[in-house]
Write a protein that holds these residues in place. Structure first.
Motif, mmCIF file in Angstrom:
data_model
loop_
_atom_site.group_PDB
_atom_site.id
_atom_site.type_symbol
_atom_site.label_atom_id
_atom_site.label_comp_id
_atom_site.label_asym_id
_atom_site.label_seq_id
_atom_site.Cartn_x
_atom_site.Cartn_y
_atom_site.Cartn_z
ATOM 1 N N LEU A 1 1.167 -1.597 -0.073
ATOM 2 C CA LEU A 1 -0.528 -0.340 0.124
ATOM 3 C C LEU A 1 0.989 1.090 -0.043
ATOM 4 C CD1 LEU A 1 -2.783 1.247 0.864
ATOM 5 C CD2 LEU A 1 -2.042 1.574 2.791
ATOM 6 N N CYS A 2 0.597 2.724 -0.876
ATOM 7 C CA CYS A 2 1.435 3.393 -0.668
ATOM 8 C C CYS A 2 -0.064 4.579 -0.824
ATOM 9 C CB CYS A 2 2.110 3.341 -2.357
ATOM 10 S SG CYS A 2 1.421 3.390 -3.507
ATOM 11 N N THR A 3 0.894 6.072 0.109
ATOM 12 C CA THR A 3 -0.460 6.859 0.138
ATOM 13 C C THR A 3 -0.171 7.589 -1.065
ATOM 14 O OG1 THR A 3 1.474 8.126 1.479
ATOM 15 C CG2 THR A 3 0.091 6.854 2.735
ATOM 16 N N VAL A 4 -0.842 8.375 -0.858
ATOM 17 C CA VAL A 4 -0.759 9.231 -2.164
ATOM 18 C C VAL A 4 0.431 9.849 -2.196
ATOM 19 C CG1 VAL A 4 -1.612 11.432 -3.306
ATOM 20 C CG2 VAL A 4 -3.399 9.771 -2.548
ATOM 21 N N LYS A 5 0.575 10.606 -0.867
ATOM 22 C CA LYS A 5 2.810 11.321 -0.703
ATOM 23 C C LYS A 5 3.231 10.329 -1.546
ATOM 24 C CE LYS A 5 4.297 11.858 3.656
ATOM 25 N NZ LYS A 5 5.755 11.698 3.337
ATOM 26 N N GLY A 6 3.359 9.300 -0.339
ATOM 27 C CA GLY A 6 4.634 7.759 -1.201
ATOM 28 C C GLY A 6 4.268 7.707 -2.807
ATOM 29 N N SER A 7 3.371 7.497 -2.876
ATOM 30 C CA SER A 7 2.908 6.995 -4.499
ATOM 31 C C SER A 7 4.121 7.354 -5.450
ATOM 32 C CB SER A 7 1.307 7.491 -4.993
ATOM 33 O OG SER A 7 1.698 8.880 -5.281
ATOM 34 N N ASP A 8 4.926 8.794 -5.871
ATOM 35 C CA ASP A 8 5.746 8.799 -6.703
ATOM 36 C C ASP A 8 6.467 7.948 -6.452
ATOM 37 O OD1 ASP A 8 7.227 12.158 -5.887
ATOM 38 O OD2 ASP A 8 5.719 10.767 -4.382
ATOM 39 N N GLY A 9 7.272 8.031 -4.739
ATOM 40 C CA GLY A 9 8.179 7.546 -4.648
ATOM 41 C C GLY A 9 8.692 5.801 -5.075
ATOM 42 N N VAL A 10 7.185 5.067 -4.711
ATOM 43 C CA VAL A 10 7.086 3.984 -5.707
ATOM 44 C C VAL A 10 7.475 3.511 -6.696
ATOM 45 C CG1 VAL A 10 5.933 1.520 -6.250
ATOM 46 C CG2 VAL A 10 6.030 3.205 -3.464
ATOM 47 N N ILE A 11 7.107 5.076 -7.407
ATOM 48 C CA ILE A 11 6.587 4.949 -9.296
ATOM 49 C C ILE A 11 8.861 5.261 -9.146
ATOM 50 C CG2 ILE A 11 6.173 6.054 -11.224
ATOM 51 C CD1 ILE A 11 3.251 6.283 -9.632
ATOM 52 N N LEU A 12 9.132 5.900 -8.990
ATOM 53 C CA LEU A 12 10.447 6.103 -9.017
ATOM 54 C C LEU A 12 11.005 4.576 -8.876
ATOM 55 C CD1 LEU A 12 12.397 8.420 -9.910
ATOM 56 C CD2 LEU A 12 12.508 8.637 -8.222
ATOM 57 N N LYS A 13 10.674 4.281 -8.020
ATOM 58 C CA LYS A 13 12.162 3.010 -7.383
ATOM 59 C C LYS A 13 11.760 2.194 -8.440
ATOM 60 C CE LYS A 13 12.660 2.830 -2.771
ATOM 61 N NZ LYS A 13 12.135 2.294 -1.289
ATOM 62 N N GLN A 14 10.453 1.514 -9.290
ATOM 63 C CA GLN A 14 9.943 0.847 -10.759
ATOM 64 C C GLN A 14 11.191 1.306 -11.881
ATOM 65 O OE1 GLN A 14 5.850 1.841 -10.731
ATOM 66 N NE2 GLN A 14 5.397 -1.111 -9.332
ATOM 67 N N MET A 15 10.668 2.642 -11.844
ATOM 68 C CA MET A 15 11.448 3.021 -12.953
ATOM 69 C C MET A 15 12.834 3.072 -13.053
ATOM 70 S SD MET A 15 9.974 6.495 -14.487
ATOM 71 C CE MET A 15 10.748 7.636 -15.898
ATOM 72 N N LEU A 16 14.078 3.082 -11.862
ATOM 73 C CA LEU A 16 15.120 3.101 -11.774
ATOM 74 C C LEU A 16 15.521 1.700 -11.826
ATOM 75 C CD1 LEU A 16 15.590 6.053 -8.800
ATOM 76 C CD2 LEU A 16 15.741 6.211 -11.474
ATOM 77 N N ASN A 17 15.112 1.047 -10.538
ATOM 78 C CA ASN A 17 15.321 -0.744 -10.859
ATOM 79 C C ASN A 17 14.941 -1.473 -12.285
ATOM 80 O OD1 ASN A 17 15.247 -1.586 -8.450
ATOM 81 N ND2 ASN A 17 13.825 -1.319 -7.766
ATOM 82 N N TYR A 18 14.059 -0.535 -13.115
ATOM 83 C CA TYR A 18 13.832 -1.167 -14.667
ATOM 84 C C TYR A 18 15.625 -0.423 -15.921
ATOM 85 C CZ TYR A 18 12.286 -0.370 -19.676
ATOM 86 O OH TYR A 18 12.082 -0.672 -20.599
ATOM 87 N N LEU A 19 15.312 1.005 -14.870
ATOM 88 C CA LEU A 19 16.901 1.606 -15.880
ATOM 89 C C LEU A 19 18.063 1.148 -15.987
ATOM 90 C CD1 LEU A 19 16.098 5.087 -15.520
ATOM 91 C CD2 LEU A 19 15.761 4.132 -17.611
ATOM 92 N N VAL A 20 18.218 0.600 -14.300
ATOM 93 C CA VAL A 20 19.445 -0.295 -13.810
ATOM 94 C C VAL A 20 19.661 -1.142 -14.622
ATOM 95 C CG1 VAL A 20 18.590 -0.695 -11.965
ATOM 96 C CG2 VAL A 20 21.146 -0.386 -12.259
ATOM 97 N N LYS A 21 18.499 -1.926 -14.760
ATOM 98 C CA LYS A 21 18.708 -3.799 -14.734
ATOM 99 C C LYS A 21 18.620 -3.664 -16.697
ATOM 100 C CE LYS A 21 15.766 -6.688 -11.889
ATOM 101 N NZ LYS A 21 15.793 -5.718 -11.246
ATOM 102 N N ASN A 22 18.042 -2.431 -17.460
ATOM 103 C CA ASN A 22 18.655 -2.680 -18.512
ATOM 104 C C ASN A 22 20.390 -1.941 -18.983
ATOM 105 O OD1 ASN A 22 17.087 -2.128 -21.441
ATOM 106 N ND2 ASN A 22 15.673 -1.247 -19.951
ATOM 107 N N LEU A 23 20.817 -0.839 -18.095
ATOM 108 C CA LEU A 23 22.271 -0.473 -18.164
ATOM 109 C C LEU A 23 22.917 -2.095 -17.384
ATOM 110 C CD1 LEU A 23 21.840 2.485 -16.729
ATOM 111 C CD2 LEU A 23 21.596 2.215 -18.871
ATOM 112 N N GLN A 24 22.335 -3.012 -16.736
ATOM 113 C CA GLN A 24 23.214 -3.828 -16.369
ATOM 114 C C GLN A 24 23.345 -4.685 -17.677
ATOM 115 O OE1 GLN A 24 22.703 -4.543 -11.889
ATOM 116 N NE2 GLN A 24 24.496 -5.048 -12.693
#
Ligand SMILES: CC(=O)c1cc(-c2ccccn2)c2ncccn12
Length: 121
Positions: A1-24
């Protein structure tokens, strides 16, 4: 569960994990997977004052140390530049760093990120 405030944090983490996997995936020899030690690279820690590697970047994503993609991109560029500082141009490490840097810059370009953001939302 992510609060409205924290939701962008979760999305950013998903995006960064996607990007770092691609680069690796592009670092096929895994030269950038873990911190460079003075054992494999004599004098490294006295030449490179701000070391960076993919495992450190993954840890920073998990601990929420990146406020945005630009901070993540900075660490990626630092990692490549370290390799192009310590290693001579004729070495495989220098060549791999140069190739990785160009591939990464393209992947992290504004257009690509905008497209990614659109597909995320
Ligand atoms: C990234 C880098 O500078 C690097 C990675 C390695 C490395 C990384 C994993 C296995 C073997 N070598 C390395 N070895 C000698 C000199 C520099 N390096």
């Amino acid at each position: 569960l992510c609060t409205v405030k924290g939701s962008d944090g979760v999305i950013l983490k998903q995006m960064l994990n996607y990007l770092v996997k691609n680069l690796q995936n592009k670092d096929v020899n895994e030269f950038f997977a873990f911190p460079v030690t003075d054992t494999i690279a004599p004098g490294y820690s006295s030449i490179i004052l701000h070391p960076m590697d993919f495992s450190t970047m993954v840890a920073k994503i998990e601990t929420g140390e990146y406020a945005n993609v630009m901070e993540f991109k900075k660490d990626f560029i630092l990692m490549c530049n370290n390799a192009m500082t310590y290693n001579r141009p004729e070495t495989i490490y220098y060549k791999e760093a140069k190739r990785l840097l160009h591939l990464g810059i393209r992947q992290l370009s504004k257009e690509k990120l905008l497209h990614l953001k659109k597909t995320q939302s």
